[in-house]
Every structure is written in C-alpha cells, then in structure tokens.
Write a protein that holds these residues in place. Structure first.
Motif, PDB file in Angstrom:
ATOM      1  N   ARG A 110       2.275 -20.043  20.497  1.00 50.87           N
ATOM      2  CA  ARG A 110       0.510 -19.516  20.477  1.00 50.87           C
ATOM      3  C   ARG A 110       1.048 -19.223  19.142  1.00 50.87           C
ATOM      4  O   ARG A 110      -0.946 -19.320  18.453  1.00 50.87           O
ATOM      5  CB  ARG A 110       1.004 -18.396  21.846  1.00 50.87           C
ATOM      6  CG  ARG A 110      -0.964 -18.578  21.829  1.00 50.87           C
ATOM      7  CD  ARG A 110      -1.356 -19.678  22.389  1.00 50.87           C
ATOM      8  NE  ARG A 110      -2.789 -18.795  22.086  1.00 50.87           N
ATOM      9  CZ  ARG A 110      -3.873 -18.187  21.491  1.00 50.87           C
ATOM     10  NH1 ARG A 110      -3.611 -18.086  20.332  1.00 50.87           N
ATOM     11  NH2 ARG A 110      -4.835 -18.042  21.598  1.00 50.87           N
ATOM     12  N   ASN A 121     -10.882 -23.537  14.645  1.00 49.71           N
ATOM     13  CA  ASN A 121     -11.246 -23.208  16.060  1.00 49.71           C
ATOM     14  C   ASN A 121     -12.370 -22.788  16.678  1.00 49.71           C
ATOM     15  O   ASN A 121     -13.506 -22.642  15.289  1.00 49.71           O
ATOM     16  CB  ASN A 121     -10.176 -21.828  16.542  1.00 49.71           C
ATOM     17  CG  ASN A 121      -9.116 -22.998  16.804  1.00 49.71           C
ATOM     18  OD1 ASN A 121      -9.071 -24.098  16.097  1.00 49.71           O
ATOM     19  ND2 ASN A 121      -8.203 -21.882  16.987  1.00 49.71           N
ATOM     20  N   ILE A 127      -8.028 -21.225  22.148  1.00 53.74           N
ATOM     21  CA  ILE A 127      -7.902 -22.517  22.759  1.00 53.74           C
ATOM     22  C   ILE A 127      -6.664 -22.122  23.171  1.00 53.74           C
ATOM     23  O   ILE A 127      -4.976 -22.059  22.430  1.00 53.74           O
ATOM     24  CB  ILE A 127      -7.454 -23.736  21.364  1.00 53.74           C
ATOM     25  CG1 ILE A 127      -8.313 -24.232  21.175  1.00 53.74           C
ATOM     26  CG2 ILE A 127      -6.299 -25.105  22.465  1.00 53.74           C
ATOM     27  CD1 ILE A 127      -8.387 -25.135  20.131  1.00 53.74           C
ATOM     28  N   ASN A 177      -3.556 -26.719  25.829  1.00 52.54           N
ATOM     29  CA  ASN A 177      -5.334 -26.701  25.246  1.00 52.54           C
ATOM     30  C   ASN A 177      -6.707 -26.253  26.419  1.00 52.54           C
ATOM     31  O   ASN A 177      -7.504 -26.551  26.042  1.00 52.54           O
ATOM     32  CB  ASN A 177      -5.308 -28.274  25.120  1.00 52.54           C
ATOM     33  CG  ASN A 177      -4.569 -28.481  24.199  1.00 52.54           C
ATOM     34  OD1 ASN A 177      -4.668 -27.664  22.505  1.00 52.54           O
ATOM     35  ND2 ASN A 177      -4.381 -29.966  24.512  1.00 52.54           N
ATOM     36  N   ARG A 179      -9.722 -23.299  27.423  1.00 51.81           N
ATOM     37  CA  ARG A 179     -10.258 -23.044  26.283  1.00 51.81           C
ATOM     38  C   ARG A 179     -10.001 -21.065  27.029  1.00 51.81           C
ATOM     39  O   ARG A 179     -10.591 -21.382  28.346  1.00 51.81           O
ATOM     40  CB  ARG A 179     -11.261 -23.717  25.794  1.00 51.81           C
ATOM     41  CG  ARG A 179     -11.230 -24.676  24.680  1.00 51.81           C
ATOM     42  CD  ARG A 179     -12.192 -24.676  24.483  1.00 51.81           C
ATOM     43  NE  ARG A 179     -12.351 -26.196  23.219  1.00 51.81           N
ATOM     44  CZ  ARG A 179     -11.248 -27.207  22.962  1.00 51.81           C
ATOM     45  NH1 ARG A 179     -10.206 -27.604  23.605  1.00 51.81           N
ATOM     46  NH2 ARG A 179     -11.030 -27.294  22.204  1.00 51.81           N
TER      47      ARG A 179
END
Length: 240
Positions: A110, A121, A127, A177, A179
């Motif tokens: 991560r 981003n 994310i 993925n 958010r």
C-alpha cells in the motif's frame, strides 16, 4: 554543504513516530498491551504532524517522503501486527502467523503504491485504506477488547476472533482499489468555521469521556465507508 535546520524538524517527528512504534513492540513483548496500543495512537499524531510541518515550512524532500514511508511500515505495519499476534493471535497457530504476515506485506505494498502513484491520484481521495487507519482499527479494537474483557470475560474470545478476521479484511482493503476520503487537501473557503468549531468541541468532549469507544466507532465507520461507497456506486451504475 550546509543543511537548513528547518529540514530536520519534520524528520524529527518522523523519527519519533518510528521510535514509538518500536517502544510499542517492546511493551507488547512484556505483555503491556494497553500501553503498546496507546503508543501506536500517539505515534499517529507525530505521523500527522511531520508532513504538515514540512509543507508549512517549505521543507518537503524526497528523503522525507521515503523516511515517512519507512516510519509508517514500522509504526503502523509491524507494530500492530506483533501486538495482535502476542495478544492472542498465537492461539490460532499458523492462521494467526499468516494474518500478521499478510497485514505487514499488504501494508508495505500500500505504501509503495502510494509513493509511485501519488501524483496521479485524486487529490481528495486515497486508493486503498491508508495504513495508519488500518493500524488505528486494530489497536482501537484491541483496546476495546482489553477493557471489555475486564467486565465481560465470557465474550472476550468472540471479540478477539472478530478482530483476527477483520485484520485480514483490513489488510485486503489496503491493497484494494476502494477509495477513501482524504482530509489533507480540503477546501476551507466554503467552510463555516463556527459550525466546525462547535462540532469539534462536541467530538473532543465525547472523546475525553469515552476515548476508546469514540476511537472504535469513528475508525470502524471510516473503514466501512469505502466498501459501502463502492457498493453504492456499483448499484447506481447498474440501475441508471
């Protein structure tokens, strides 16, 4: 070559974050789990300050970014995993070892993904679940379990099982993925500061009276927000 002393300031906070993470591991090793958890939460404060101080003083650097990532993997990756394993994860044998290991590995992934994609981003979104949030989830529920087990020891085992399984789900959310909202670059131009101050005072009052419950409820809502948001947008896209 002269070094501006201001560049040392944010890195001192980052170093403090790492040191508190190591201290929490040491306290977990001697079974002082409550102190170990609180040290992770204090480390979170230093982690939040280093970047903001760097931006305010104009001392952001590539070294600081990499140093911050190393601090995060120690304080919010290795430390929570070891605390959870020493507290009760070892009772689950190889499964407990796998959970602790995957949490650290996925946390590192991560952080690496964030570092290489940060310029691409959305500015107000993360994310994947941020690793500090994952760490707060684990130590927050651990503090809840530690204090709850004193009054209701008969259900302590069920809370620990929930936490072990949730730790795996949280680890998966870090590399997903999905958010999550970021509060680093909020637009304060349209914010009513009067209402914000009142709301902040209420939250601080509740936090002072019920610190552990407030942390657990707040971080659990944040962790659930991502999947619920993704599910909502999936349904919206399917039926529109």
């Amino acid at each position: 070559m002269k070094i501006d002393p201001l560049y040392l300031l944010p890195n001192l906070f980052t170093g403090a974050s790492i040191y508190l993470g190591v201290l929490s591991i040491a306290y977990a090793f001697v079974e002082r789990f409550e102190i170990a958890c609180w040290l992770i939460l204090i480390s979170l404060i230093f982690d939040g300050l280093d970047g903001r101080i760097a931006r305010l003083t104009g001392t952001t650097s590539r070294f600081g970014v990499e140093f911050d990532s190393l601090a995060d993997i120690v304080a919010f990756g290795v430390a929570p995993a070891i605390i959870l394993f020493f507290y009760g994860g070892y009772n689950y044998g190889k499964f407990g070892i796998v959970i602790a290991g995957l949490y650290v590995v996925f946390g590192a992934i991560r952080l690496a993904r964030f570092n290489v994609t940060t310029n691409h981003n959305e500015p107000n979104m993360f994310i994947g679940l941020p690793i500090p949030s994952a760490a707060v989830f684990i130590v927050g529920w651990l503090l809840f379990e530690i204090n709850f087990s004193k009054t209701y020891p008969e259900i302590s085992e069920y809370i620990l099982k929930f936490l072990i399984i949730s730790s795996l789900l949280v680890a998966l959310l870090m590399v997903s993925n999905v958010r999550y909202p970021s509060f680093k670059k909020m637009n304060f131009e349209k914010v009513n500061f009067g209402k914000i101050v009142v709301l902040l005072m209420i939250v601080l009052a509740i936090l002072f009276i019920y610190p552990i419950y407030t942390i657990v409820v707040g971080i659990t809502c944040y962790v659930l927000f991502g999947p619920l948001r993704a599910f909502y947008h999936l349904l919206k896209k399917r039926f529109t």
